[in-house]
Design an enzyme around this catalytic site. Sequence first.
Site, short mmCIF file in Angstrom:
data_model
loop_
_atom_site.label_atom_id
_atom_site.label_comp_id
_atom_site.label_asym_id
_atom_site.label_seq_id
_atom_site.Cartn_x
_atom_site.Cartn_y
_atom_site.Cartn_z
N CYS A 3 16.41 3.44 -93.33
CA CYS A 3 15.94 3.82 -95.08
C CYS A 3 15.09 4.49 -95.44
O CYS A 3 14.43 5.00 -93.87
CB CYS A 3 15.42 2.32 -95.45
SG CYS A 3 14.04 1.06 -94.75
N ARG A 28 19.14 8.22 -97.49
CA ARG A 28 19.20 7.70 -96.25
C ARG A 28 19.61 6.57 -96.16
O ARG A 28 19.92 6.27 -95.32
CB ARG A 28 17.57 8.42 -95.61
CG ARG A 28 17.22 9.31 -95.35
CD ARG A 28 15.43 8.65 -95.10
NE ARG A 28 15.18 8.41 -94.31
CZ ARG A 28 14.88 8.88 -93.06
NH1 ARG A 28 14.23 10.31 -92.39
NH2 ARG A 28 14.29 7.88 -91.97
N TRP A 75 19.32 0.25 -95.53
CA TRP A 75 20.86 0.45 -94.82
C TRP A 75 20.63 -0.52 -94.64
O TRP A 75 20.41 -0.37 -93.22
CB TRP A 75 20.85 2.21 -94.67
CG TRP A 75 22.94 1.98 -94.66
CD1 TRP A 75 23.42 2.09 -94.64
CD2 TRP A 75 23.00 2.13 -92.32
NE1 TRP A 75 24.36 2.40 -93.37
CE2 TRP A 75 23.97 2.66 -92.67
CE3 TRP A 75 21.54 1.55 -91.84
CZ2 TRP A 75 24.24 2.52 -91.26
CZ3 TRP A 75 22.58 1.19 -90.73
CH2 TRP A 75 24.13 2.32 -90.57
N ASN A 99 11.13 0.37 -91.70
CA ASN A 99 12.46 1.24 -91.31
C ASN A 99 12.58 0.82 -89.74
O ASN A 99 11.57 1.08 -89.29
CB ASN A 99 12.80 2.61 -91.51
CG ASN A 99 13.62 2.71 -90.91
OD1 ASN A 99 14.79 2.79 -90.14
ND2 ASN A 99 13.51 4.30 -90.74
N GLY A 100 13.81 0.49 -88.99
CA GLY A 100 14.19 0.45 -87.80
C GLY A 100 14.62 -1.45 -88.02
O GLY A 100 15.12 -1.93 -88.79
N GLU A 479 36.26 16.68 -85.60
CA GLU A 479 35.38 16.50 -86.20
C GLU A 479 36.28 17.15 -88.01
O GLU A 479 35.83 16.33 -89.02
CB GLU A 479 34.51 18.22 -86.74
CG GLU A 479 34.10 18.45 -87.44
CD GLU A 479 32.29 17.71 -88.60
OE1 GLU A 479 32.25 16.17 -87.11
OE2 GLU A 479 32.48 18.01 -89.19
N LYS A 483 35.42 13.73 -91.22
CA LYS A 483 35.00 14.35 -92.10
C LYS A 483 36.70 13.85 -93.05
O LYS A 483 35.63 13.04 -94.03
CB LYS A 483 35.37 15.35 -92.56
CG LYS A 483 34.09 16.58 -91.88
CD LYS A 483 33.42 16.70 -92.86
CE LYS A 483 31.60 16.78 -92.20
NZ LYS A 483 31.03 15.74 -90.82
N GLU A 486 35.23 9.73 -93.20
CA GLU A 486 34.02 9.48 -94.21
C GLU A 486 33.68 9.50 -95.14
O GLU A 486 33.09 8.88 -95.87
CB GLU A 486 32.77 9.58 -92.98
CG GLU A 486 32.86 11.44 -92.89
CD GLU A 486 31.74 12.24 -92.50
OE1 GLU A 486 30.04 11.12 -92.05
OE2 GLU A 486 31.47 12.97 -91.86
N HIS A 502 51.71 12.02 -73.86
CA HIS A 502 51.05 10.61 -73.75
C HIS A 502 51.26 9.71 -74.63
O HIS A 502 50.09 8.69 -74.13
CB HIS A 502 50.12 10.92 -73.26
CG HIS A 502 50.43 12.67 -71.97
ND1 HIS A 502 50.89 12.63 -70.81
CD2 HIS A 502 50.00 13.91 -72.26
CE1 HIS A 502 51.33 14.15 -70.78
NE2 HIS A 502 50.43 14.54 -71.02
N LYS A 601 22.84 8.81 -94.05
CA LYS A 601 22.03 10.50 -93.84
C LYS A 601 21.91 10.63 -92.15
O LYS A 601 21.72 11.42 -91.01
CB LYS A 601 21.45 11.46 -94.58
CG LYS A 601 21.32 12.79 -94.28
CD LYS A 601 22.90 13.71 -94.24
CE LYS A 601 22.43 15.11 -94.04
NZ LYS A 601 23.99 15.66 -93.56
C1 AGP Z 1 28.47 14.43 -89.74
O1 AGP Z 1 29.06 13.87 -91.05
C2 AGP Z 1 28.55 12.20 -90.11
N1 AGP Z 1 27.43 11.94 -91.01
C3 AGP Z 1 27.21 11.57 -88.62
O2 AGP Z 1 28.15 11.68 -87.78
C4 AGP Z 1 25.80 13.18 -88.68
O3 AGP Z 1 26.97 14.35 -88.00
C5 AGP Z 1 25.54 11.52 -86.65
O4 AGP Z 1 24.63 11.25 -87.41
C6 AGP Z 1 24.10 12.82 -86.07
O5 AGP Z 1 23.38 13.53 -86.95
P1 AGP Z 1 22.44 14.25 -86.95
O6 AGP Z 1 23.01 15.68 -86.36
O7 AGP Z 1 20.96 14.28 -87.95
O8 AGP Z 1 22.10 13.90 -85.36
#
Ligand code: AGP
Length: 606
Positions: A3, A28, A75, A99-100, A479, A483, A486, A502, A601
Amino acid sequence: IMCGIIGIASNKPVSINIINSLKKLEYRGYDSAGLATLNNNFIDEKKCSGRVVELEKILFKSPSNGNIGIGHVRWATHGVPNIINAHPHSSEEVSVVHNGIIENSDELKKDLEGQGFKFKSQTDTEVITVLVTKLLQNSKPLESVFKTLKKLKGSFALGIIFRNYSDIIIGARRGSPLAVGYSNEENYLGSDSYALKSMTNKISYLDDGELCVLTKNNVEFYDVNKKKINKKIYTVSDDENISDKGDYKNFMSKEIFEQSETIKKCLSEYTDSLKKDINIYNFPIEPKKINKIILIGCGTAYHSCLVAKYWLEELTTIDAEIDIASEFRYRNLKFNSNNLYIFVSQSGETADTAAALDICKKNNVKTCSIVNVVESTIARNSDWVLPIHAGPEIGVASTKAFLGQLIVLYILALKLSTIRGDTDKKIYSINLNNLKKLPEAIKNTFKLESEIQLIAKEFLDAKGSMFLGRGNSFPIALEGALKLKELSYLHAEGYPAGEMKHGPLALIEEGLPVIVIAPKDKYYEKTLSNTQEVIARGGKIFFITDNNKRLLSTNIRFRLKVPHVDNLLSPLLLTIPLQLLAYHVALLKNCDIDKPRNLAKSVTVE
Ligand code: AGP
């Protein structure tokens, strides 16, 4: 708990500034929020489930007036995101934000309950509250926190205030980032400098094992042995394109459309157009001695590592390996001093990536980090840092940072190719020259947006979707699928086009959307035949290419043409339609663009 944390010790009421900082930290983690202030020796705690704006409404009704306080956006990792589990966690005597993850919280909780202590929440954090409260009965605050930390296993960034010591905030860090900010008659604690930027640009960073005692006009730091230490004060650059979305309706659209600018800026940082060279020097290993590069990252950052492997193979004689950080850290690794370990991370705080870096440091091998936040933990712990200069990326779904990671990885591969003599001067200068066309080509790719809005409709009621590619388009398929997942919460799978026969071809049925990424490169014909295989089973093809030649088959539902650039650079352009596709599907589904459900994030937990 993953968080955002804020703490403020001031000569004036702090609740408004805590709320404003929590809003900056919401990227975050954002499933619940809370704050606690000290008001003439009373802990005034206010919490809510949902967004910070809910907390703000509570404060309007019953304001908090204390000049010292802590705040938190959560979070959830332990306990459902509700008001009980929201932070801060307070007893009569102390209030704690965390946080942790405390890995031994269950056993500590059982032990404390056995001693008659009561718990209100399901969180691991509350164990810290009760422990400090217990120890405070016969120790001073700093001593009681030290003793508590010795009992904790796992990671934490903490902010703690004390009812009977109404001028101090104690902060502590192990594994999760924590920063201190300085101002006059006011000092701050925060998860990162971004949260503090609106109040100060004078920042120090705690390292693992360190604590701080913060009052409105003084901050003391202690190391893990309780020895007083001094910490460097950084003046953090205030990025011009910070915080506000301008006239964009959300951060993600701003960050997608910024990519032409951010790539241009990054190129100007790394290429010297006069000397016609790349200004990357101070390699931690003599470039000719590097015999292997291992690239490590998570999520989108991992996808940039996958593309970089193709570039290193194409441009250099260096052996390139890639690994997902959460896998790397548990392997039985063979380290070699001629290996260069590269960590890619937008935030520079991802726990898995930071832990993988730690293992490399313990094994005395050379490390490089490619980050967006140069004062981040991963950057500070690396031998060598290559910033991507993308400016703060707030949207949880990474867009401009991905292109920034790609361009820096490409430039690094290009520099290595020439400095090692792996490719001749002529090819080097052609490759270098091709970079100049990128910002304009990116801008022209944005023109596809209206066609993409039409395509987006076809994904709404689809059961799922496949993204296919070969060579350095395969990571782009991954990728693109990430996208879409998520942002719109739809099933999507990236797959090597050659692998469909396969097994996964069984998924193809009438009308299933299949995105095929096929630049005119050496894989093009092969990918075309894979496309036919899909069409024969009724798949609905969305074909993304940079090839002018019209396609033979009529069963292509949509054909998007991105500007042609050198094959090595096409991954950067081919990504953009996929970012826009995910964005528009999410818009149509009314999903939260900047803060998708269940995500955060920067994932600073394992
Ligand atoms: C990216 O769209 C994602 N939200 C997530 O996979 C992100 O790339 C991943 O958590 C790595 O984060 P970082 O680049 O800050 O290490």
